[in-house]
Every structure is written in C-alpha cells, then in structure tokens.
Design an enzyme around this catalytic site. Sequence first.
Site, PDB file in Angstrom:
ATOM      1  N   GLU A  46      -7.265  38.516  -0.976  1.00  0.00           N
ATOM      2  CA  GLU A  46      -8.416  38.030  -0.207  1.00  0.00           C
ATOM      3  C   GLU A  46      -9.131  39.209   0.475  1.00  0.00           C
ATOM      4  O   GLU A  46      -8.489  40.066   1.091  1.00  0.00           O
ATOM      5  CB  GLU A  46      -7.900  37.040   0.833  1.00  0.00           C
ATOM      6  N   LYS A 115     -14.317  30.375   0.115  1.00  0.00           N
ATOM      7  CA  LYS A 115     -13.157  29.731   0.737  1.00  0.00           C
ATOM      8  C   LYS A 115     -13.605  28.452   1.429  1.00  0.00           C
ATOM      9  O   LYS A 115     -14.650  28.415   2.095  1.00  0.00           O
ATOM     10  CB  LYS A 115     -12.519  30.696   1.736  1.00  0.00           C
ATOM     11  N   CYS A 171      -6.324  31.629  -0.027  1.00  0.00           N
ATOM     12  CA  CYS A 171      -5.342  31.641   1.062  1.00  0.00           C
ATOM     13  C   CYS A 171      -5.104  30.280   1.700  1.00  0.00           C
ATOM     14  O   CYS A 171      -4.386  29.457   1.163  1.00  0.00           O
ATOM     15  CB  CYS A 171      -5.736  32.682   2.113  1.00  0.00           C
ATOM     16  N   GLY A 351      38.135   7.476 -29.778  1.00  0.00           N
ATOM     17  CA  GLY A 351      38.658   8.231 -30.905  1.00  0.00           C
ATOM     18  C   GLY A 351      38.745   9.703 -30.531  1.00  0.00           C
ATOM     19  O   GLY A 351      37.723  10.344 -30.290  1.00  0.00           O
ATOM     20  N   SER A 353      39.684  13.316 -31.618  1.00  0.00           N
ATOM     21  CA  SER A 353      39.930  14.110 -32.826  1.00  0.00           C
ATOM     22  C   SER A 353      40.546  15.465 -32.542  1.00  0.00           C
ATOM     23  O   SER A 353      41.088  16.109 -33.444  1.00  0.00           O
ATOM     24  CB  SER A 353      38.612  14.320 -33.575  1.00  0.00           C
ATOM     25  N   GLY A 354      40.432  15.927 -31.297  1.00  0.00           N
ATOM     26  CA  GLY A 354      40.836  17.293 -30.995  1.00  0.00           C
ATOM     27  C   GLY A 354      39.671  18.260 -31.124  1.00  0.00           C
ATOM     28  O   GLY A 354      39.844  19.468 -30.982  1.00  0.00           O
ATOM     29  N   GLY A 355      38.469  17.717 -31.363  1.00  0.00           N
ATOM     30  CA  GLY A 355      37.264  18.535 -31.424  1.00  0.00           C
ATOM     31  C   GLY A 355      36.512  18.505 -30.106  1.00  0.00           C
ATOM     32  O   GLY A 355      36.899  17.813 -29.156  1.00  0.00           O
ATOM     33  N   ASP A 357      33.387  17.343 -29.092  1.00  0.00           N
ATOM     34  CA  ASP A 357      32.666  16.165 -28.593  1.00  0.00           C
ATOM     35  C   ASP A 357      33.610  15.113 -28.017  1.00  0.00           C
ATOM     36  O   ASP A 357      33.362  14.563 -26.934  1.00  0.00           O
ATOM     37  CB  ASP A 357      31.834  15.544 -29.718  1.00  0.00           C
ATOM     38  N   SER A 358      34.682  14.804 -28.733  1.00  0.00           N
ATOM     39  CA  SER A 358      35.594  13.774 -28.229  1.00  0.00           C
ATOM     40  C   SER A 358      36.349  14.278 -27.004  1.00  0.00           C
ATOM     41  O   SER A 358      36.724  13.487 -26.122  1.00  0.00           O
ATOM     42  CB  SER A 358      36.572  13.328 -29.322  1.00  0.00           C
ATOM     43  N   THR A 473      27.569   9.462 -39.377  1.00  0.00           N
ATOM     44  CA  THR A 473      27.668   8.414 -40.389  1.00  0.00           C
ATOM     45  C   THR A 473      27.083   7.130 -39.839  1.00  0.00           C
ATOM     46  O   THR A 473      27.558   6.606 -38.823  1.00  0.00           O
ATOM     47  CB  THR A 473      29.133   8.198 -40.802  1.00  0.00           C
TER      48      THR A 473
END
Length: 639
Positions: A46, A115, A171, A351, A353-355, A357-358, A473
């Site tokens: 300014e 302004k 300002c 379910g 799976s041991g992965g 996401d689950s 699936t």
Amino acid sequence: MKYGFVKAAAATPKIRVADCNYNANQIIDFVSEACNNGAKIVVFPELCVTGYTCSDLFLQTALLKSAENAVRKVQESSKSLDTVIVIGAPIAVMQSLYNCAVVIYKGEILGIVPKVNIPNYGEFYEVRHFASGKDVSVYIDYADSENILLSPYQIFECADMPDFKFGIEICEDLWVASSPSVELALNGATVICNLSSSDDLIGKAQYRHELVRMQSGKLYCAYIYSDSGFGESTTDMVFSGHNIISENASILSESKRFTQGIIYGDIDVERLQYERRRSTTFCNSFNGKYVIKKFAMAKRAVNLERKFSQTPFVPSSAGDLESRCEEIITIQSTGLATRLAHTGIKNAVLGLSGGLDSTLALIVCVHAFDALGIDRKNIHTITMPCFGTTGRTKSNAEKLAQAYGTSFEDINITLSVRQHFKDINHDENLTDITYENSQARERTQVLMDLSNKYGALVIGTGDLSELALGWATYNGDHMSMYAVNASIPKTLVRYLTAYEADKSDEPLKSVLLDVLNTPVSPELLPPDNNGEIAQKTEDVVGPYELHDYFLYYLVRCGFTPSKIYYMAKLSFSGKYDNATIKKWLTVFVKRFFAQQFKRSCLPDGPKVGSVTLSPRSDWRMPSDASVNVWLNELDNQEN
C-alpha cells in the site's frame, strides 16, 4: 500460464519515506527480478510509491506530483515486460485524495482502484488524508495516460486465459466485516490482490495469516497479500513485510517477517474455477457495477516451483499425519458403531485375509466395539484359504485375531469351489477370470451365511482405490453390509495400518508390520514354487501410488488427463519415466469409466476424506459414459 497455472509474486522493497524517485527505482528492480523468475503478476505494498507513513505530507502538491512521476517511470520501464504490476500511490481527484492501487501492464495503466474502507482508530488516522473510494467511478488522466477508470468496481481479465481474473482491495478492506473481495469473487475474480501496510503487534501476525488463509478459502480464490516493510517511518509503528500468497485456504508461500524481498506462488486458477462450479452455494453475482478490463497475455510454459505430493491423500507432515490417522480411524469406527447401535446388532463378521485392507477393517471394528463396550469376541474373523492362499497371509490372519482378542474361524473353501466348478462345468486347470471370481463369490457367500448364523453385520474390506479401478469381484468382495474402507485409498490404508503398528505393543506390532511388508494380492491364483504370492495386483493394474494420484486429481480437482500427466511427471520425476506414467494413466482412465456399474450399487460406508465414489454421496456418473473425450485429450499430449 499453461494448464491454468499463474506464477504470482508479492514484493516488499526497501523504501524511503517521501522519496518517490528512489522508491520507483526499487520497484522497477523488483519487477525486473519477478519477471525474470516467470511471475505474471507482482503486487507491491500500500502506498509503496510514497511510503505509507507520510502523514500530512500526503496533502503536499509536491509529493503528489512526485508520486505521479514515479508511477510514470514504472510505467515506462514495463513496456517490454510480460508481467502485470500492481503498485500503491496517492492520487488526487479534484478536492479528494484517494489511497489507490495502480494496475500497469506493458506500459499501459489498465485501471486505478481506490481503497474503500478508510481506518480512523488506534494508530490509524487515514481519514485525516484520504476519502473513501466507495461508489467512486470516474475517468481521469494520470501519468500521461488518458481516460483511466478510477473505481473499486473493476476486474482485470486475461483474454487468453479467462480463468485468470483479478480484483483488488487495499489493507483495511480485508479486515472489515463486508470486504470488497467478496463481491469481487462473486463477480468472477479468481485472484484477489491486497496492497497492505499492516503494522506488527504481538500476536497480530498469526491473526493476519489466518485472515488471509480463510478469506481465500471462503471465496475459493487465490489471495496475494503484500505488506509494507523496512523504510517506513517507525515514529509510532513497525512494519514487518509479512507477505502471504494463499489459495483456497492453503498457504502457497509466506515471507519471513522483518525481511525484504519477493515471494512466489504458483496459483492454479483452473482448479479455483472448478471448486466454485462444484460448490452450488457459490453463486454468481452479476453485479452491473463491475467493469471487466481485459489484457492480452499469451500462454507460455511456466517453470513451476509448486510441489505436488506423490501421495495427495496423505498429510505431508509427521505431526499432521499422526493426528489425521487417529481422526480417520475414529470417523470410520464411529460410522460402524452408529450403525451397530441403530440396528441393535452386537456382532460383526469379517473376512480376514492377512492383507492390508482386511487388517484396517479389523482395526476399525475393534475401535467400534470398544467404543460401544461390546466384547471383542463378538467380532467373528474368518479366514477362507483356497488355491492362492499362502502360509504367510493365513498365519498373519490368525495372529491378528489372537492379538486383538477376536473370534477366529478357519474355513477352507477349496472343496466348495471345486464343487462349483463341477456344477458350472469349468476346468480347474483353466485359471481365468471364472477361476478367480468363483473363489471371491464363495467367500462372500460364506460371510453372508455366517452373518445370519451370528446375527451379525458383514463388514466390507474393499478400499477406494479398488472401487476407482473396479478391482473387485461384482457381488463378491464388492458386497458387504457396511463398507468401512469405502473412502480410504490404498496409499492411506498403508499409513493407517502403520500408525496402528507404531502405537501397538508386541506381538500385535510385529504382525502389523509384516502385513505392511506383504505384497498386495487377492491371492486367487496358486502360489509360486516357493510358496510365495505369485499374483501381485500392482503388476496387473499398475502402482497404487500412481492410481491414487490420478484419482485425486481427476475426481477431487476435475483436472484433464493431460494436466494430470504434466503434474505427475513433475511429482514422480526420477521414480517413473514418462512412458510408464502415461501408460498407467491410460489404464486408469479406461478402467475408471468401464467400472462405474460396480460403484453404482455400493453398500453403505462412511465418507472420510474429500473424495468418495458412493452414488449417494459425492460421485454420480452414468455407467455407459464414453471415455473417448478423456483418452483423446491425453493422446494429444506430448510426452
């Protein structure tokens, strides 16, 4: 200037109060530097031509004439520069004096903005010198330029990139309840420039930071804030040169206070326009008072300094990541807990799976059951080994159940699937899609039947990345009774599981870490000769880190494939070559369009982040939409 990016600069030169010629030279030097660095717009503080702290000298004709000469000097120096310059100067019109922003491009004054809100409190007494520019609209001759509009109701638009529209407030205009920037934004300005002289007080810097950040968020705009600094009179105040460039509530760049110099930010005006269109409550004003002043600035390649994270779904800092992970798991578990409480159901079937996401789904279940005070034994975890199951994942599934204290069942579905192959006359040696999906659907049938047996909800494990790619699936792992991971992308699943591991004790910690180190796989094809996972998802559909990147910028930001490709080349430089990025981006776009039918009938699941593909939440598209426009746009992109 390509792909909607505009490199902006906020500059604070060292000035001398009332020495307009000196100040003009400083401004010219900074403009030259900004232009050389690719800035397409540079905003100064300014009244930077005179200094903000001139006090009663503002009323002196000598100062006003010197300021006009200084503006003329800046104007002359800009003729060959491809950068818009916004500088502050006092300008007298008849019997009134206005605190103004002068907009200059290639030697032409595009407009002058006065302004509107003139402070007269505390250390500020501008009313003593300046009139408000509210409702002023007058054409004046200034600095050898004729018929220049002086009005606060101006928006400056780049003719070659119409999304680049900027407006100006000065300002105090930002600090008032009804800022001019609100109307400027509603009338199309995607960028707001603020020429400021905000003195520094204890605690004021943080307030200023948040004020700029939140104004850019409220208005879906970029905000360029340039503050006065060294050289202003310190008779009563100190100025720190606190410059900020913010975009849609994110700080792109911020100066260190009590320094001079230039900060840069690569503004994405294309994304800002998308955000506005996406938000139906951000409505056009079409206020007839506003004048659009166009200027011709050709599009050119920009050397972007802006960085795009390889993992846009994941918080960037360690501190943010920890708190965000806790918040995400809490949102997921609260969604599940609410559903359980509403239905009166006290059991869950999962379910396991041991992965990855689950495992995350189990973590969420445990949090939900603990919150409701329900025994963890009511979480029925089921492992269902078949042709592709490895000892590693099966063992990890059992160890997880033991560590969390849930119920665990091992139901081998091999005989059931083989009977199904006989029923449909399928050769088991033919390991095609029928071979794979028969296993997935058999597992879902088992889970659904157990849910009837236990009076339980079947908890879905599929994640957002799989939904985007259709890597599920249909009516198999695609289906559940509550999908807790529905808006969690694969890259974030990994971070959430790592967070749980970090705060867990042994033996849970060890098994979680081993899950993290296990290749992502549906385990639907037989293991290799060493008993290891042979079917690795990312070998088939591509790296999830790329797909999550593509997903975020396509769905959340609405970017074209060519823009996503351009950004990905920057983000993944040195990790993936251009051909690889383009290959998997093409795969992503094709699969994303082809697999919408799966997303059109998703089970319930909580929205956690800013992207979800639920047809009841953020994403609706026809299942038979053509992909040609997106593929052609990408094909026309140079490598």
